[in-house]
Scaffold this active site. Sequence first.
Site, PDB file in Angstrom:
ATOM      1  N   GLU A   1     -60.749  28.993  14.912  1.00  0.00           N
ATOM      2  CA  GLU A   1     -60.618  29.625  13.099  1.00  0.00           C
ATOM      3  C   GLU A   1     -59.919  29.123  12.217  1.00  0.00           C
ATOM      4  OE1 GLU A   1     -61.196  34.421  13.187  1.00  0.00           O
ATOM      5  OE2 GLU A   1     -61.116  34.514  11.112  1.00  0.00           O
TER       6      GLU A   1
ATOM      7  N   GLU B   1     -56.001  36.048  21.537  1.00  0.00           N
ATOM      8  CA  GLU B   1     -56.200  35.072  20.641  1.00  0.00           C
ATOM      9  C   GLU B   1     -54.782  34.279  20.949  1.00  0.00           C
ATOM     10  OE1 GLU B   1     -56.191  37.168  16.888  1.00  0.00           O
ATOM     11  OE2 GLU B   1     -58.419  37.953  16.484  1.00  0.00           O
TER      12      GLU B   1
HETATM   13  O1  KIV Z   1     -63.564  39.699  15.817  1.00  0.00           O
HETATM   14  C1  KIV Z   1     -64.459  38.664  15.662  1.00  0.00           C
HETATM   15  O2  KIV Z   1     -65.590  38.975  15.774  1.00  0.00           O
HETATM   16  C2  KIV Z   1     -63.744  37.312  15.978  1.00  0.00           C
HETATM   17  C3  KIV Z   1     -65.136  36.690  15.305  1.00  0.00           C
HETATM   18  C4  KIV Z   1     -64.430  36.031  14.104  1.00  0.00           C
HETATM   19  C5  KIV Z   1     -64.776  34.606  16.712  1.00  0.00           C
HETATM   20  O3  KIV Z   1     -63.448  37.563  16.367  1.00  0.00           O
END
Ligand code: KIV
Length: 259
Positions: free
Chosen positions: A177, A113
């Site tokens: 997202e 991320e």
């Molecule tokens: O942790 C997760 O499931 C994610 C998705 C929402 C993309 O990062």
Amino acid sequence: MQRIKINNIIKKKNITPIICLTAYSKTITKIADKYCDIILVGDSLGMVLYGMKTTKEVKIDTMILHAKVVKNSAKKSLVVFDMPYKTYTNKFIAYKNARKVIKLTKCDAIKLEGGKKIVKIIKYLTKRGIPVMGHIGLLPQTSTKFKIKGKNFVQKKQIFEDALAISNSGAFAIVVECVIENLAKKITKNISIPTIGIGASKHCDGQILVTDDMIGLSDLSPKFVKQYLNLKKVIEKCIKNYSQDVKLRRFPSYKHVYK
Ligand code: KIV
């Protein structure tokens, strides 16, 4: 094999939507694998399976346990390991943890991320043969509120720049997202790698959802989730019937007894 799968996913940009879901277990993986291009072992498992308040509490060893099962159960999809909070604070820590993850789980890629700030880390990993998927927009590991991103000029500019930076860093795809529709569309048009949307409109190159949200097994139901089934209700009905059957001595019946 891993490289072929990744190249096939990249080739789908502008041609056909990329289908992605999360999985943490054997059963869900086996089903999802028939229909998905990418299966993500998401750190969302902390909240979905373990009742944690945020994904920040998820430990790498918990993720590894689930990822081993998922990777073993997936025959054709690309399996991506979501690196948990604080496991990639600099390029050396990121590389050490990513190598451990790939060695123990045999996952095909990892997901990180962040935007411009993590470009150096992505470059370092990809140059050493670790495929990376980015994740921009709403970042559950660092944001405190669930909020749609890209509504104002400053945010729009920052997220667009993040997308360009990640795309040019060697990542093979980016999760986008909770990003406002026109920004998701602009990002998708202007970068060379596929965008995988979650709450980011149909204009992304692919879509991902947390499977448990989609089948009605989690407590979360944001606007962007289409719930295809209310599995909690189905399970409750089964358990209620079972409890009644036991109470009334209807179970076990002659069919379930060894003579
Ligand atoms: O942790 C997760 O499931 C994610 C998705 C929402 C993309 O990062």
